[in-house]
Write a protein that holds these residues in place. Structure first.
Motif, PDB file in Angstrom:
ATOM      1  N   SER A 295       0.862  -1.192   0.000  1.00  0.00           N
ATOM      2  CA  SER A 295       0.000   0.000   0.000  1.00  0.00           C
ATOM      3  C   SER A 295       0.890   1.230   0.000  1.00  0.00           C
ATOM      4  N   SER A 296       0.281   2.397  -0.157  1.00  0.00           N
ATOM      5  CA  SER A 296       1.074   3.621  -0.119  1.00  0.00           C
ATOM      6  C   SER A 296       1.705   3.821   1.260  1.00  0.00           C
ATOM      7  N   THR A 297       1.014   3.409   2.303  1.00  0.00           N
ATOM      8  CA  THR A 297       1.570   3.497   3.655  1.00  0.00           C
ATOM      9  C   THR A 297       2.774   2.573   3.803  1.00  0.00           C
ATOM     10  N   HIS A 298       2.673   1.388   3.243  1.00  0.00           N
ATOM     11  CA  HIS A 298       3.774   0.430   3.303  1.00  0.00           C
ATOM     12  C   HIS A 298       4.973   0.949   2.513  1.00  0.00           C
ATOM     13  N   VAL A 299       4.732   1.545   1.351  1.00  0.00           N
ATOM     14  CA  VAL A 299       5.814   2.117   0.542  1.00  0.00           C
ATOM     15  C   VAL A 299       6.576   3.164   1.348  1.00  0.00           C
ATOM     16  N   LYS A 300       5.844   4.060   1.985  1.00  0.00           N
ATOM     17  CA  LYS A 300       6.472   5.106   2.802  1.00  0.00           C
ATOM     18  C   LYS A 300       7.245   4.491   3.966  1.00  0.00           C
ATOM     19  N   SER A 301       6.677   3.504   4.611  1.00  0.00           N
ATOM     20  CA  SER A 301       7.325   2.834   5.735  1.00  0.00           C
ATOM     21  C   SER A 301       8.613   2.137   5.291  1.00  0.00           C
ATOM     22  N   LEU A 302       8.572   1.492   4.133  1.00  0.00           N
ATOM     23  CA  LEU A 302       9.764   0.831   3.599  1.00  0.00           C
ATOM     24  C   LEU A 302      10.877   1.843   3.343  1.00  0.00           C
ATOM     25  N   ALA A 303      10.523   2.953   2.711  1.00  0.00           N
ATOM     26  CA  ALA A 303      11.515   3.982   2.401  1.00  0.00           C
ATOM     27  C   ALA A 303      12.120   4.561   3.680  1.00  0.00           C
ATOM     28  N   GLU A 304      11.292   4.839   4.648  1.00  0.00           N
ATOM     29  CA  GLU A 304      11.778   5.388   5.917  1.00  0.00           C
ATOM     30  C   GLU A 304      12.711   4.409   6.621  1.00  0.00           C
ATOM     31  N   GLU A 305      12.380   3.119   6.570  1.00  0.00           N
ATOM     32  CA  GLU A 305      13.219   2.101   7.214  1.00  0.00           C
ATOM     33  C   GLU A 305      14.578   1.996   6.531  1.00  0.00           C
ATOM     34  N   VAL A 306      14.584   2.024   5.194  1.00  0.00           N
ATOM     35  CA  VAL A 306      15.855   1.980   4.466  1.00  0.00           C
ATOM     36  C   VAL A 306      16.710   3.185   4.844  1.00  0.00           C
ATOM     37  N   GLU A 307      16.117   4.370   4.828  1.00  0.00           N
ATOM     38  CA  GLU A 307      16.878   5.575   5.194  1.00  0.00           C
ATOM     39  C   GLU A 307      17.425   5.470   6.615  1.00  0.00           C
ATOM     40  N   PHE A 308      16.589   5.047   7.553  1.00  0.00           N
ATOM     41  CA  PHE A 308      16.988   4.960   8.953  1.00  0.00           C
ATOM     42  C   PHE A 308      18.123   3.955   9.152  1.00  0.00           C
ATOM     43  N   LYS A 309      17.944   2.741   8.630  1.00  0.00           N
ATOM     44  CA  LYS A 309      18.942   1.687   8.849  1.00  0.00           C
ATOM     45  C   LYS A 309      20.262   2.001   8.141  1.00  0.00           C
ATOM     46  N   LEU A 310      20.207   2.539   6.928  1.00  0.00           N
ATOM     47  CA  LEU A 310      21.447   2.868   6.229  1.00  0.00           C
ATOM     48  C   LEU A 310      22.151   4.056   6.879  1.00  0.00           C
ATOM     49  N   LYS A 311      21.382   4.984   7.425  1.00  0.00           N
ATOM     50  CA  LYS A 311      21.992   6.119   8.119  1.00  0.00           C
ATOM     51  C   LYS A 311      22.754   5.626   9.348  1.00  0.00           C
ATOM     52  N   GLN A 312      22.246   4.577  10.009  1.00  0.00           N
ATOM     53  CA  GLN A 312      22.947   3.983  11.146  1.00  0.00           C
ATOM     54  C   GLN A 312      24.287   3.389  10.714  1.00  0.00           C
ATOM     55  N   LEU A 313      24.382   3.016   9.440  1.00  0.00           N
ATOM     56  CA  LEU A 313      25.639   2.476   8.895  1.00  0.00           C
ATOM     57  C   LEU A 313      26.503   3.577   8.284  1.00  0.00           C
TER      58      LEU A 313
END
Length: 118
Positions: free
Chosen positions: A44-62
């Protein structure tokens, strides 16, 4: 981290958040815009946004931040540009409509079977 390692780490993050139809393609031999594209589909559009936010968050931690982000307003296709790796997160309808899989069909298919859980 190499561009392939970044692409694979991104797929791992997306898989953990239940993204569907994950794919990495190598485009460095056919285009100068990046080394790899990562394609994924959200439910869903909510899931798309959640996926993008998770990628940004986890990669920023790296220690990796995107150079550019686009599409959060539309919620049907979010693009995270990490320079040599471009992450495309679609809804099913947007992925079918834009059909980047077909457009880049000559690209190298990267095996991610060791990353993605069935």
């Amino acid at each position: 981290m190499t561009s392939l390692e970044l692409a694979k780490e991104t797929v791992k993050i997306l898989d953990e958040k239940k993204a569907m139809d994950l794919k990495i393609i190598g485009i460095k031999d056919i285009s100068v815009i990046a080394d790899y594209f990562v394609f994924s589909t959200g439910t869903s559009s909510t899931h798309v946004k959640s996926l993008a936010e998770e990628v940004e968050f986890k990669l920023k931690q790296l220690g990796v931040s995107p150079e550019h982000v686009d599409g959060y307003r539309s919620n049907s296709w979010v693009l995270l540009d990490y320079g040599n790796v471009m992450v495309h997160i679609f809804t099913a309808d947007a992925r079918e409509f834009y059909n980047l899989d077909r457009l880049w069909q000559d690209a190298e298919k990267i095996d991610i079977s060791d990353i993605v859980k069935e």
